[in-house]
Design a protein around this motif. Structure first.
Motif, PDB file in Angstrom:
ATOM      1  N   LYS A   4       0.854  -1.110   0.009  1.00 60.30           N
ATOM      2  CA  LYS A   4       0.151   0.006   0.141  1.00 60.30           C
ATOM      3  C   LYS A   4       0.832   1.361   0.047  1.00 60.30           C
ATOM      4  O   LYS A   4       0.435   2.230  -0.367  1.00 60.30           O
ATOM      5  CB  LYS A   4      -0.927   0.209   1.150  1.00 60.30           C
ATOM      6  CG  LYS A   4      -1.962  -1.095   1.226  1.00 60.30           C
ATOM      7  CD  LYS A   4      -2.986  -1.103   2.179  1.00 60.30           C
ATOM      8  CE  LYS A   4      -3.989  -2.156   2.080  1.00 60.30           C
ATOM      9  NZ  LYS A   4      -5.230  -1.690   2.385  1.00 60.30           N
ATOM     10  N   LEU A  35      -5.505   8.846 -12.060  1.00 63.49           N
ATOM     11  CA  LEU A  35      -4.832   8.986 -10.524  1.00 63.49           C
ATOM     12  C   LEU A  35      -5.715  10.259 -10.080  1.00 63.49           C
ATOM     13  O   LEU A  35      -5.913  11.351 -10.871  1.00 63.49           O
ATOM     14  CB  LEU A  35      -3.466   9.303 -10.679  1.00 63.49           C
ATOM     15  CG  LEU A  35      -2.483   8.319 -11.349  1.00 63.49           C
ATOM     16  CD1 LEU A  35      -1.064   8.454 -11.031  1.00 63.49           C
ATOM     17  CD2 LEU A  35      -2.835   6.950 -10.638  1.00 63.49           C
ATOM     18  N   ASN A  38      -5.664  13.040  -3.073  1.00 63.10           N
ATOM     19  CA  ASN A  38      -6.439  13.147  -1.924  1.00 63.10           C
ATOM     20  C   ASN A  38      -8.130  13.316  -2.458  1.00 63.10           C
ATOM     21  O   ASN A  38      -8.964  13.713  -1.911  1.00 63.10           O
ATOM     22  CB  ASN A  38      -6.326  14.678  -1.481  1.00 63.10           C
ATOM     23  CG  ASN A  38      -4.917  14.674  -0.830  1.00 63.10           C
ATOM     24  OD1 ASN A  38      -4.261  13.683  -0.297  1.00 63.10           O
ATOM     25  ND2 ASN A  38      -4.512  15.734  -0.910  1.00 63.10           N
ATOM     26  N   GLN A  39      -8.348  12.340  -3.272  1.00 65.05           N
ATOM     27  CA  GLN A  39      -9.604  11.781  -3.713  1.00 65.05           C
ATOM     28  C   GLN A  39     -10.518  13.158  -4.227  1.00 65.05           C
ATOM     29  O   GLN A  39     -11.576  13.287  -4.203  1.00 65.05           O
ATOM     30  CB  GLN A  39     -10.618  11.247  -2.658  1.00 65.05           C
ATOM     31  CG  GLN A  39      -9.993   9.924  -2.058  1.00 65.05           C
ATOM     32  CD  GLN A  39     -10.866   9.327  -1.194  1.00 65.05           C
ATOM     33  OE1 GLN A  39     -12.005   9.707  -0.764  1.00 65.05           O
ATOM     34  NE2 GLN A  39     -10.740   7.972  -0.962  1.00 65.05           N
ATOM     35  N   SER A  42      -7.387  15.075 -10.410  1.00 62.75           N
ATOM     36  CA  SER A  42      -6.657  14.241 -11.117  1.00 62.75           C
ATOM     37  C   SER A  42      -5.494  15.431 -11.838  1.00 62.75           C
ATOM     38  O   SER A  42      -5.610  16.297 -12.427  1.00 62.75           O
ATOM     39  CB  SER A  42      -7.415  13.883 -12.376  1.00 62.75           C
ATOM     40  OG  SER A  42      -6.722  13.039 -13.153  1.00 62.75           O
ATOM     41  N   VAL A  63      -1.020  11.049  -0.761  1.00 60.47           N
ATOM     42  CA  VAL A  63      -1.939  10.046  -1.018  1.00 60.47           C
ATOM     43  C   VAL A  63      -2.545  10.098  -2.619  1.00 60.47           C
ATOM     44  O   VAL A  63      -3.311  11.019  -2.751  1.00 60.47           O
ATOM     45  CB  VAL A  63      -3.066  10.146   0.043  1.00 60.47           C
ATOM     46  CG1 VAL A  63      -4.238   9.118  -0.266  1.00 60.47           C
ATOM     47  CG2 VAL A  63      -2.657  10.211   1.510  1.00 60.47           C
ATOM     48  N   HIS A  65      -4.811   8.057  -5.331  1.00 55.03           N
ATOM     49  CA  HIS A  65      -5.490   6.780  -5.441  1.00 55.03           C
ATOM     50  C   HIS A  65      -5.650   6.653  -7.177  1.00 55.03           C
ATOM     51  O   HIS A  65      -5.486   7.636  -7.963  1.00 55.03           O
ATOM     52  CB  HIS A  65      -7.068   7.034  -4.954  1.00 55.03           C
ATOM     53  CG  HIS A  65      -7.358   7.137  -3.568  1.00 55.03           C
ATOM     54  ND1 HIS A  65      -7.280   8.282  -2.883  1.00 55.03           N
ATOM     55  CD2 HIS A  65      -7.495   6.307  -2.692  1.00 55.03           C
ATOM     56  CE1 HIS A  65      -7.137   8.028  -1.589  1.00 55.03           C
ATOM     57  NE2 HIS A  65      -7.400   6.932  -1.256  1.00 55.03           N
ATOM     58  N   TYR A  66      -6.141   5.425  -7.483  1.00 58.49           N
ATOM     59  CA  TYR A  66      -6.185   5.099  -9.081  1.00 58.49           C
ATOM     60  C   TYR A  66      -7.306   4.511  -9.338  1.00 58.49           C
ATOM     61  O   TYR A  66      -7.900   3.550  -8.615  1.00 58.49           O
ATOM     62  CB  TYR A  66      -4.964   4.230  -9.347  1.00 58.49           C
ATOM     63  CG  TYR A  66      -4.859   2.984  -8.699  1.00 58.49           C
ATOM     64  CD1 TYR A  66      -5.393   1.966  -9.367  1.00 58.49           C
ATOM     65  CD2 TYR A  66      -4.013   2.523  -7.658  1.00 58.49           C
ATOM     66  CE1 TYR A  66      -5.183   0.690  -8.847  1.00 58.49           C
ATOM     67  CE2 TYR A  66      -3.820   1.528  -7.057  1.00 58.49           C
ATOM     68  CZ  TYR A  66      -4.827   0.594  -7.665  1.00 58.49           C
ATOM     69  OH  TYR A  66      -4.571  -0.937  -7.016  1.00 58.49           O
ATOM     70  N   SER A  67      -7.759   4.436 -10.616  1.00 58.39           N
ATOM     71  CA  SER A  67      -9.074   3.805 -10.693  1.00 58.39           C
ATOM     72  C   SER A  67      -8.950   3.649 -12.522  1.00 58.39           C
ATOM     73  O   SER A  67      -8.326   4.539 -13.271  1.00 58.39           O
ATOM     74  CB  SER A  67     -10.318   4.715 -10.487  1.00 58.39           C
ATOM     75  OG  SER A  67     -11.379   4.127 -11.266  1.00 58.39           O
ATOM     76  N   TRP A  72     -13.633  10.585  -9.949  1.00 61.34           N
ATOM     77  CA  TRP A  72     -13.858  12.073  -9.446  1.00 61.34           C
ATOM     78  C   TRP A  72     -13.596  13.185 -10.580  1.00 61.34           C
ATOM     79  O   TRP A  72     -12.853  12.733 -11.646  1.00 61.34           O
ATOM     80  CB  TRP A  72     -12.873  12.350  -8.252  1.00 61.34           C
ATOM     81  CG  TRP A  72     -13.208  11.734  -7.191  1.00 61.34           C
ATOM     82  CD1 TRP A  72     -14.035  11.877  -6.115  1.00 61.34           C
ATOM     83  CD2 TRP A  72     -12.692  10.374  -6.609  1.00 61.34           C
ATOM     84  NE1 TRP A  72     -13.991  10.870  -5.231  1.00 61.34           N
ATOM     85  CE2 TRP A  72     -13.217  10.083  -5.382  1.00 61.34           C
ATOM     86  CE3 TRP A  72     -11.434   9.626  -7.122  1.00 61.34           C
ATOM     87  CZ2 TRP A  72     -12.742   9.115  -4.507  1.00 61.34           C
ATOM     88  CZ3 TRP A  72     -11.110   8.453  -6.310  1.00 61.34           C
ATOM     89  CH2 TRP A  72     -11.831   8.356  -5.012  1.00 61.34           C
TER      90      TRP A  72
END
Length: 73
Positions: A4, A35, A38-39, A42, A63, A65-67, A72
């Motif tokens: 992580k 990517l 912080n949510q 991008s 931080v 995040h990826y999807s 978002w």
């Protein structure tokens, strides 16, 4: 990802990070990967990780995040 937390050099770009994650997860190079810092947004592919770290760290960690879908933004 099993691991992580990652430590990478700050001179790497967001585009490099996308390529690294795609290779690590065996995602096709032609597939999209998004990517998010912080949510919330991008970053552009030419941003360096050090510049993102300087502006958006929390608890001395950046931080990201990826999807595979645009979750978002």
């Amino acid at each position: 990802m099993k691991q992580k937390n990652w430590a990478v050099e700050g001179y790497h770009t967001v585009a490099w990070l996308v390529a690294f994650i795609k290779k690590y997860l065996n995602i096709d190079v032609d597939s999209s990967l998004f990517l998010f810092v912080n949510q919330s947004f991008s970053p552009s592919p030419d941003h360096t990780l050090s510049s993102l770290h300087q502006c958006f760290t929390t608890s001395d960690k950046l931080v990201i995040h990826y999807s595979t879908t645009n979750a978002w933004g």
